[in-house]
Design an enzyme around this catalytic site. Structure first.
Site, PDB file in Angstrom:
ATOM      1  N   HIS A  45       0.875  -1.182   0.000  1.00 17.60           N
ATOM      2  CA  HIS A  45       0.000   0.000   0.000  1.00 17.60           C
ATOM      3  C   HIS A  45       0.915   1.236   0.000  1.00 17.60           C
ATOM      4  O   HIS A  45       1.787   1.357  -0.853  1.00 17.60           O
ATOM      5  CB  HIS A  45      -0.914  -0.107   1.229  1.00 17.60           C
ATOM      6  N   HIS A  79      -2.008  -2.393  -9.624  1.00 22.21           N
ATOM      7  CA  HIS A  79      -3.066  -1.845  -8.777  1.00 22.21           C
ATOM      8  C   HIS A  79      -4.269  -2.765  -8.835  1.00 22.21           C
ATOM      9  O   HIS A  79      -4.574  -3.321  -9.884  1.00 22.21           O
ATOM     10  CB  HIS A  79      -3.461  -0.437  -9.252  1.00 22.21           C
ATOM     11  N   ASP A 130       2.599   5.561  -6.440  1.00 25.81           N
ATOM     12  CA  ASP A 130       3.834   5.537  -5.662  1.00 25.81           C
ATOM     13  C   ASP A 130       5.092   5.617  -6.519  1.00 25.81           C
ATOM     14  O   ASP A 130       6.163   5.949  -6.019  1.00 25.81           O
ATOM     15  CB  ASP A 130       3.889   4.275  -4.784  1.00 25.81           C
TER      16      ASP A 130
HETATM   17  N1  CMC Z   1       5.346  -6.317 -10.250  1.00 26.40           N
HETATM   18  C1  CMC Z   1       5.307  -7.474 -10.934  1.00 26.40           C
HETATM   19  N2  CMC Z   1       4.184  -8.199 -11.101  1.00 26.40           N
HETATM   20  C2  CMC Z   1       3.058  -7.710 -10.576  1.00 26.40           C
HETATM   21  C3  CMC Z   1       3.034  -6.499  -9.868  1.00 26.40           C
HETATM   22  C4  CMC Z   1       4.239  -5.800  -9.713  1.00 26.40           C
HETATM   23  N3  CMC Z   1       4.295  -4.657  -9.046  1.00 26.40           N
HETATM   24  N4  CMC Z   1       1.777  -6.268  -9.440  1.00 26.40           N
HETATM   25  C5  CMC Z   1       1.032  -7.300  -9.869  1.00 26.40           C
HETATM   26  N5  CMC Z   1       1.809  -8.166 -10.557  1.00 26.40           N
HETATM   27  C6  CMC Z   1       1.363  -9.425 -11.175  1.00 26.40           C
HETATM   28  C7  CMC Z   1       1.283 -10.540 -10.145  1.00 26.40           C
HETATM   29  O1  CMC Z   1       2.507 -11.213 -10.019  1.00 26.40           O
HETATM   30  C8  CMC Z   1       0.189 -11.386 -10.699  1.00 26.40           C
HETATM   31  O2  CMC Z   1       0.723 -12.122 -11.799  1.00 26.40           O
HETATM   32  P1  CMC Z   1       0.209 -13.622 -12.120  1.00 26.40           P
HETATM   33  O3  CMC Z   1      -1.254 -13.487 -12.397  1.00 26.40           O
HETATM   34  O4  CMC Z   1       1.014 -14.022 -13.300  1.00 26.40           O
HETATM   35  O5  CMC Z   1       0.479 -14.408 -10.865  1.00 26.40           O
HETATM   36  C9  CMC Z   1      -0.791 -10.373 -11.290  1.00 26.40           C
HETATM   37  O6  CMC Z   1       0.009  -9.250 -11.630  1.00 26.40           O
HETATM   38  C10 CMC Z   1      -1.869  -9.957 -10.308  1.00 26.40           C
HETATM   39  O7  CMC Z   1      -1.227  -9.486  -9.107  1.00 26.40           O
HETATM   40  P2  CMC Z   1      -1.868  -9.492  -7.676  1.00 26.40           P
HETATM   41  O8  CMC Z   1      -0.790  -9.276  -6.676  1.00 26.40           O
HETATM   42  O9  CMC Z   1      -2.738 -10.704  -7.502  1.00 26.40           O
HETATM   43  O10 CMC Z   1      -2.827  -8.234  -7.766  1.00 26.40           O
HETATM   44  P3  CMC Z   1      -3.506  -7.518  -6.559  1.00 26.40           P
HETATM   45  O11 CMC Z   1      -4.658  -6.787  -7.104  1.00 26.40           O
HETATM   46  O12 CMC Z   1      -3.741  -8.430  -5.415  1.00 26.40           O
HETATM   47  O13 CMC Z   1      -2.334  -6.515  -6.091  1.00 26.40           O
HETATM   48  C11 CMC Z   1      -0.945  -4.727  -5.699  1.00 26.40           C
HETATM   49  C12 CMC Z   1      -2.284  -5.168  -6.288  1.00 26.40           C
HETATM   50  C13 CMC Z   1      -0.894  -3.202  -5.699  1.00 26.40           C
HETATM   51  C14 CMC Z   1      -0.829  -5.221  -4.259  1.00 26.40           C
HETATM   52  C15 CMC Z   1       0.196  -5.292  -6.548  1.00 26.40           C
HETATM   53  O14 CMC Z   1       0.114  -4.802  -7.853  1.00 26.40           O
HETATM   54  C16 CMC Z   1       1.562  -5.016  -5.946  1.00 26.40           C
HETATM   55  O15 CMC Z   1       2.000  -5.744  -5.065  1.00 26.40           O
HETATM   56  N6  CMC Z   1       2.261  -3.932  -6.413  1.00 26.40           N
HETATM   57  C17 CMC Z   1       3.540  -3.541  -5.846  1.00 26.40           C
HETATM   58  C18 CMC Z   1       3.322  -2.712  -4.583  1.00 26.40           C
HETATM   59  C19 CMC Z   1       2.790  -1.345  -4.883  1.00 26.40           C
HETATM   60  O16 CMC Z   1       3.301  -0.626  -5.745  1.00 26.40           O
HETATM   61  N7  CMC Z   1       1.769  -0.927  -4.118  1.00 26.40           N
HETATM   62  C20 CMC Z   1       1.159   0.410  -4.248  1.00 26.40           C
HETATM   63  C21 CMC Z   1      -0.256   0.328  -4.726  1.00 26.40           C
HETATM   64  S1  CMC Z   1      -0.955   1.860  -5.281  1.00 26.40           S
HETATM   65  C22 CMC Z   1      -0.947   2.987  -3.979  1.00 26.40           C
HETATM   66  C23 CMC Z   1      -1.359   2.509  -2.669  1.00 26.40           C
HETATM   67  O17 CMC Z   1      -2.322   1.773  -2.508  1.00 26.40           O
HETATM   68  O18 CMC Z   1      -0.723   2.891  -1.697  1.00 26.40           O
END
Ligand code: CMC
Length: 377
Positions: free
Chosen positions: A221, A260, A314
């Site tokens: 987050h 996201h 971010d």
């Molecule tokens: N880098 C590489 N792969 C990613 C990323 C990333 N940052 N984000 C998602 N993916 C891939 C993930 O590996 C998965 O791939 P597969 O289907 O092949 O297994 C797919 O995309 C779906 O990912 P998820 O983690 O199930 O998606 P989610 O909706 O649960 O997660 C998230 C959203 C924001 C937690 C995630 O994108 C993430 O961990 N991002 C990095 C941390 C980040 O930048 N967070 C800030 C979010 S925005 C501002 C805020 O909320 O503060």
């Protein structure tokens, strides 16, 4: 009612709001119907918070009164500064601010008052004092004298003034203010959900905001902005960015600042921040940092954009904050300052039409197990 399970509550609508609207497919974010780009270009953080708390833009005199209400609260209640100066100097600012916002409740004669005027009063107190708490802690930990807040300054200017001991340039103050506007609210994100969930028990504003800070701290987050900076520091040059990113993806590591739950296209906040980051980076001799970020974005576009993974808020906020001169561990606390606008507004909205949040859980363990006395285990 039929029960369905959605891991991570994806796609579940758990509340109604009139504050912000997101269209994740089209990359739209609006506060009370106004596109975020319009607000970033023309509004200020104080005006944006008024908008979120009142669901309309203020008239000139209303804005002046709102600013005055905030500014007269910049000072900490008696005893708070001493409390802050007793903390370990090496404590992390996110832990400090979570603790100190909670402690503010003990300086409120009626911390549990949950009628709407009282909630608004508490919201003003928390928003006005959080920058002071953070700046005081920073000055204390680096062994510098505290700089008292200046009530002639906006929240953004005053925060940078108290942190650095000198007035920021107009460009830096404006950049900081735009960042606060862009981060102020964002639907039912995890920390806002945490705040609303705590408030739904009729707890209190301080508990709700404290819980939200704990949530925002996580690297998935708000903590991601610090993760982005760590990554940029780990990559020695623009040329090294591709290998770094591809190696991480091959290990199934997440690239901080990308992806996201809601946006499956470019986060509109990131678009605005990218422009700001480029401008500030070039003004402050940090263009190499911006170029590294841009290269990471290009590599990610080839590697994973097909999955709907783009830079989020971010990603470019890290470069922006670095250029403003913020210490790395103050990046997420700045997000706290901004998001108090959203959290407090949501808490007030929740109490306007409250129902206890109490989802169900799917029990997947055994049943009817005989109790084994400790001597027989
Ligand atoms: N880098 C590489 N792969 C990613 C990323 C990333 N940052 N984000 C998602 N993916 C891939 C993930 O590996 C998965 O791939 P597969 O289907 O092949 O297994 C797919 O995309 C779906 O990912 P998820 O983690 O199930 O998606 P989610 O909706 O649960 O997660 C998230 C959203 C924001 C937690 C995630 O994108 C993430 O961990 N991002 C990095 C941390 C980040 O930048 N967070 C800030 C979010 S925005 C501002 C805020 O909320 O503060």
């Amino acid at each position: 009612m039929g029960k369905t399970y959605s891991k991570g509550l994806e796609g579940v609508i758990a509340a109604e709001t009139k504050m912000s609207f997101i269209d994740g497919e089209k990359g739209v974010l609006e506060y009370v119907g106004i596109p975020i780009g319009e607000l970033a270009s023309h509004s200020t953080f104080e005006e944006t918070v008024f908008l979120l708390w009142n669901l309309r833009l203020p008239k000139k005199d209303e804005l002046a009164r709102f600013q005055a209400e905030l500014r007269k609260r910049y000072e900490l209640p008696a005893g708070m500064a001493q409390r802050l100066l007793s903390l370990p100097r090496d404590a992390k600012p996110m832990h400090v601010i979570r603790t100190m916002v909670s402690a503010l409740s003990m300086h409120d004669l009626n911390p549990d008052a949950n009628d709407i005027p009282s909630l608004r009063e508490k919201a003003l107190n928390i928003l006005a004092r959080t920058p002071t708490l953070l700046a005081y802690f920073h000055r204390y930990r680096i062994g510098m004298p505290l700089v008292a807040p200046d009530p002639s300054l906006s929240i953004a200017e005053n925060f940078l003034y108290m942190l650095n001991g000198e007035r920021p340039t107009e460009t830096m103050a404006k950049a900081m203010d735009v960042c606060l506007v862009l981060h102020a609210d964002h639907g039912l994100n995890n920390s806002t959900f945490s705040a609303r969930s705590v408030m739904s028990t009729q707890s209190d504003m301080y508990s709700a905001v404290t819980a939200a800070i704990g949530s925002l701290k996580g690297p998935l987050h708000g903590g991601a902005n610090e993760g982005v900076m760590v990554m940029l520091n780990e990559i020695p040059s623009v040329d090294a960015a591709e290998k770094y990113v591809l190696d991480k993806l091959a290990r199934k590591d997440k690239i901080m600042g990308f992806g996201h739950r809601i946006y499956k296209s470019y986060d509109p906040r990131a678009k605005h921040l990218q422009v700001l980051a480029r401008q500030l980076a070039s003004d402050t001799g940090n263009i190499a940092l911006y170029d590294k970020s841009k290269r990471i974005e290009e590599v990610m576009a080839t590697a994973v954009a097909a999955k709907g993974i783009y830079p989020n808020v971010d990603f470019y906020s890290a470069t922006t904050y670095h250029c403003i001169g913020l210490p790395l561990d103050m990046f997420t606390p700045v997000f706290v300052i901004a998001r108090i606008g959203g959290w407090a507004g949501h808490v007030i909205e929740q109490m306007g039409d409250n129902r206890l949040f109490r989802p169900d859980v799917d029990y997947t363990g055994p049943h009817g197990v005989a109790y084994t006395p400790v001597t027989k285990r």
